[in-house]
Each structure stands twice: as C-alpha cells, then as structure tokens.
Motif scaffolding. Structure first.
Motif, short mmCIF file in Angstrom:
data_model
loop_
_atom_site.label_atom_id
_atom_site.label_comp_id
_atom_site.label_asym_id
_atom_site.label_seq_id
_atom_site.Cartn_x
_atom_site.Cartn_y
_atom_site.Cartn_z
N UNK A 69 -37.53 -52.81 -0.63
CA UNK A 69 -38.48 -51.92 -0.91
C UNK A 69 -39.70 -51.52 -0.71
N UNK A 70 -40.60 -50.86 -0.39
CA UNK A 70 -41.79 -51.07 0.67
C UNK A 70 -42.89 -50.52 -0.46
N UNK A 71 -43.98 -51.12 -0.38
CA UNK A 71 -44.58 -51.04 -1.50
C UNK A 71 -46.34 -50.57 -0.69
N UNK A 72 -46.84 -49.00 -1.28
CA UNK A 72 -48.17 -49.05 -0.72
C UNK A 72 -49.06 -48.43 -2.21
N UNK A 73 -50.48 -48.02 -1.24
CA UNK A 73 -51.40 -48.30 -1.74
C UNK A 73 -51.75 -46.59 -2.24
N UNK A 74 -51.36 -46.31 -1.53
CA UNK A 74 -51.09 -44.76 -1.63
C UNK A 74 -51.26 -43.52 -0.39
N UNK A 75 -50.93 -44.02 1.05
CA UNK A 75 -51.20 -43.22 2.28
C UNK A 75 -50.15 -42.16 2.62
N UNK A 76 -50.48 -41.20 1.99
CA UNK A 76 -49.75 -39.73 1.46
C UNK A 76 -48.67 -39.05 2.51
#
Length: 151
Positions: A69-76
């Motif tokens: 799983x790759x977790x992101x803050x939300x770089x669209x």
C-alpha cells in the motif's frame, strides 16, 4: 528535518529485503508493506511505482499486490498515475471532513481540495473498478474529532 533526497528504487526495495532478513526469525514472514512516514511517497512517484512493482513481481519479492500500500496526502496528478500504472493499493489521508479544517491540518488541501481529491478518486475508480483505495483519518482532539470546525 526537510528533504535530503528521494530514495532510489533500489534503496526502497533494499529496505523491504533488509526488514525481511532482520525480523523474519523473530516475527515470522513479513507480508505487508506500507509506503509512508518519512515524507510524501508520491513526490517520488517514479521510484515508488518501480519499487512496488518489484515487490509484487514473481521474479522480485513476491508480495501480494493487496499487501503493498502507498499512502498519500492527496497529490492528484500522481494519484492518477499511480492508479494507472500500479496494481498495489492506495491509502489517502483525509483527516478532515471540510476544506477549512483540512487546509489547516494538511496544507496540500489548498492545492487539491476535498472536492477535487474525491472527484478524482471517484473517476479513477470508475475506470479501474478493481483498484483499492483506503482512507486514513487521524483523530486530533478538539480539531477534527467533532462536527464543529476546529473543535
């Protein structure tokens, strides 16, 4: 601490190999990998996609794609690319239900607000219904743990 450098593909994979060797006797086989905790993984999207691909490859580390799983803050833009090029899971840190609170907690929201982020995820998941996106939400007392803004 600030950004010192992005890890190369080999450095990322090496961490998983090292963890397997270090902990397998004591804790059993490591079966899950999550990219998070030392900066935004999708700022290094090229190497993260390559490393996650090696981790799930039959000739590589042979992790299940559902266990990486790759977790992101939300770089669209990088989310779109990741979902298009990877068969691993994605986790998105929301941490707020309104833009006002999320702007304060997560400055990336000023660039990609909740509507843009969630709209992109809806569209991408329509195109790739087998993709899995998880949502992360850290509760901060008096900030995002009630229905009211900032407490």
């Amino acid at each position: 601490m600030g950004l010192r450098k992005h890890l190369s593909t080999a450095e990322i994979v090496e961490q998983a190999v090292f963890a397997r060797k270090l902990f397998s006797d004591e804790f059993g086989t490591i079966t899950n990998v999550v990219f998070m905790g030392m900066g935004e993984p999708l700022h290094n999207v090229d190497n993260v996609i390559k490393a996650s691909s090696i981790m799930v490859d039959e000739q590589g580390l042979q992790f299940s794609p559902r266990k990486v799983t790759v977790s992101t803050s939300g770089l669209v833009p990088e989310i779109k690319r990741f979902l298009n090029e990877s068969n691993c899971d994605l986790a998105v840190s929301l941490n707020a239900t309104t833009d006002e609170v999320r702007d304060w907690i997560m400055p990336i929201n000023r660039r990609y607000n909740l509507s843009t982020l969630l709209g992109t995820l809806r569209e991408e998941l329509r195109l790739r219904p087998k993709s899995i996106v998880l949502f992360e939400y850290v509760m901060l007392a008096g900030v995002n743990d009630r229905s009211g803004i900032l407490g």
